[in-house]
Design a protein around this motif. Structure first.
Motif, mmCIF file in Angstrom:
data_model
loop_
_atom_site.group_PDB
_atom_site.id
_atom_site.type_symbol
_atom_site.label_atom_id
_atom_site.label_comp_id
_atom_site.label_asym_id
_atom_site.label_seq_id
_atom_site.Cartn_x
_atom_site.Cartn_y
_atom_site.Cartn_z
ATOM 1 N N LEU A 17 2.128 6.485 -1.038
ATOM 2 C CA LEU A 17 1.170 5.625 -1.413
ATOM 3 C C LEU A 17 1.464 5.049 -2.791
ATOM 4 C CD1 LEU A 17 -1.850 7.191 0.230
ATOM 5 C CD2 LEU A 17 -0.674 5.283 1.130
ATOM 6 N N MET A 57 0.778 -1.043 -0.040
ATOM 7 C CA MET A 57 0.038 0.049 -0.151
ATOM 8 C C MET A 57 0.676 1.324 0.021
ATOM 9 S SD MET A 57 -3.569 -0.459 1.611
ATOM 10 C CE MET A 57 -4.106 -2.036 2.154
ATOM 11 N N PHE A 75 -3.597 4.146 -2.524
ATOM 12 C CA PHE A 75 -4.650 5.677 -2.802
ATOM 13 C C PHE A 75 -5.859 5.197 -2.706
ATOM 14 C CE2 PHE A 75 -2.680 9.602 -3.515
ATOM 15 C CZ PHE A 75 -1.478 9.637 -4.072
ATOM 16 N N PHE A 105 -7.404 2.493 -1.271
ATOM 17 C CA PHE A 105 -7.710 2.366 -0.143
ATOM 18 C C PHE A 105 -7.984 3.608 0.706
ATOM 19 C CE2 PHE A 105 -8.064 -0.844 3.084
ATOM 20 C CZ PHE A 105 -7.335 -0.099 4.291
ATOM 21 N N ALA A 106 -7.375 4.615 0.404
ATOM 22 C CA ALA A 106 -7.487 5.822 1.371
ATOM 23 C C ALA A 106 -8.617 6.466 0.703
ATOM 24 C CB ALA A 106 -6.043 6.856 1.071
ATOM 25 N N ARG A 107 -8.864 6.340 -0.502
ATOM 26 C CA ARG A 107 -9.929 7.188 -1.126
ATOM 27 C C ARG A 107 -11.379 6.637 -0.665
ATOM 28 N NH1 ARG A 107 -8.250 7.365 -6.511
ATOM 29 N NH2 ARG A 107 -6.738 9.222 -6.648
ATOM 30 N N LEU A 108 -11.465 5.327 -0.194
ATOM 31 C CA LEU A 108 -12.599 4.690 0.314
ATOM 32 C C LEU A 108 -12.959 5.149 1.598
ATOM 33 C CD1 LEU A 108 -14.568 2.248 0.023
ATOM 34 C CD2 LEU A 108 -12.750 0.710 0.784
#
Lengths: 173, 179
Positions: free
Chosen positions: A149, A139, A154, A156-159
């Motif tokens: 990232l 990740m 990215f 994963f973070a956006r989710l």
């Protein structure tokens, strides 16, 4: 009745397979291997039911006849698998809250002194292993002296940015 | 055939209703915290699944045995999906990895380890968790020392340790005796 029996049986088979593999050697990327085991078992199980129901005595009676039944088994199995994997991820890494609770319990009648406890719960224990996990799970990567990232990170973070935005909630942690 | 197209999707429909009511409850009911909004969403979703199943039972000719088998499967499936959603929200609220990922996401050009620790460190982690445990009365404070309050979390912690021993052969990720 078929769905009620087949879904938990397939899940149990995958679980037993996982236990056997874990006794031989615990894999480095545990969640990824769990995904392979569980979805592999689902695929193999459904394929066997479709193509070779007579390969095991008595299995043909329980073999689904309609695609909807296969879909129903799959949805049920996948939901159990996701629930198991999300629980498993809590087994893999120590939860600070649960560590703290056990420390308070261990302190017994005298109680736990917070400042003493904070000395043991440092960045080496609580943060750096999680940063390392991000590298292992691809990740994040190291660019010079900076952590950045990956595309997977990215996404994963956006989710989570989106879900926290919908809830109108602040950053967690 | 015992199952219809819609029945297969009832748990997923229940989950969608669960999410909708949880979000609306959390955002628009001032007295509700995250945990109560999760219970609200789960309850409404569960009620929806039961209602849909009852509708199918009374409008379609189906044997009692088939109905009972399918409703059990669907309730277990819905519960598993609801459990996943609960953990998804919990991760967003408490998970360290997600917080670190978010800090990296917000920082153009990335962060050094020192930069990460400036924004999020052990002190923050411990402080937040002590506050949460105190607010939920899982621990109580007396004269600057902490004691167990409601033992539910302690039971969960002991169960987790037992599961670590079964699966990983150790009580903690920092226990290297097995290696």
């Amino acid at each position: 009745m078929k769905i009620l029996l087949l879904s938990p049986i397939l899940f149990l088979m995958a679980f037993i397979l996982q236990l056997i593999i874990w006794k031989i050697r615990i894999p480095k990327r545990q969640i990824k291997v769990l995904l392979v085991i569980f979805f592999g078992t689902l695929f193999t199980g459904l394929l066997t039911l479709k193509i070779a129901p007579f390969s095991i005595p008595g299995l043909a009676v329980y073999s689904p006849r309609h695609p909807l039944e296969y879909l129903h088994i799959s949805i049920s199995f996948i939901s159990l698998t996701l629930a198991y994997m999300i629980t498993y991820s809590a087994i893999e890494a120590d939860s600070p809250s649960l560590v703290m609770i056990r420390a308070v319990a261990k302190a017994g009648l005298g109680g736990l002194d917070k400042k003493e406890f904070e000395k043991t719960m440092n960045d080496e224990l609580l943060v750096i292993p999680r940063v390392r996990d991000l590298l292992n799970d691809k990740m994040a990567y190291i660019d010079g002296d900076k952590y950045r990232l990956t595309p997977k990170g990215f996404l994963f973070a956006r989710l989570f940015v989106l879900s926290r935005k919908i809830l109108n909630a602040p950053k967690g942690g | 055939m015992a199952v219809s197209y819609l029945e297969v999707l009832f748990p997923v429909i229940g989950l969608v209703i669960n999410v909708l009511f949880q979000v609306l409850g959390f955002r628009y009911i001032a007295s509700i915290g995250l945990l109560k909004s999760i219970f609200l969403g789960f309850s409404v979703g569960l009620f929806s699944v039961i209602t849909l199943e009852a509708y199918v039972f009374f409008t379609m000719s189906k044997s009692a045995q088939d109905f009972i088998a399918i409703i059990i499967v669907n309730l277990v499936t819905y519960s598993a999906l609801g459990y996943c959603y609960f953990h998804f929200l919990n991760l967003g609220e408490t998970a360290r990895r997600i917080r670190i990922v978010r800090e990296l996401y917000d920082s153009e050009g990335g962060l050094s380890l020192e930069g990460i620790l400036e924004r999020y460190n052990a002190r923050d982690i411990v402080q937040k968790r002590f506050e949460r445990l105190l607010n939920n009365r899982q621990i109580i404070e007396k004269s600057g020392r902490y004691y167990i309050g409601n033992p539910v979390m302690l039971m969960m912690a002991n169960i987790m340790v037992a599961m670590k021993l079964i699966f990983l052969g150790k009580e903690s990720e920092f226990d290297f005796h097995r290696e």
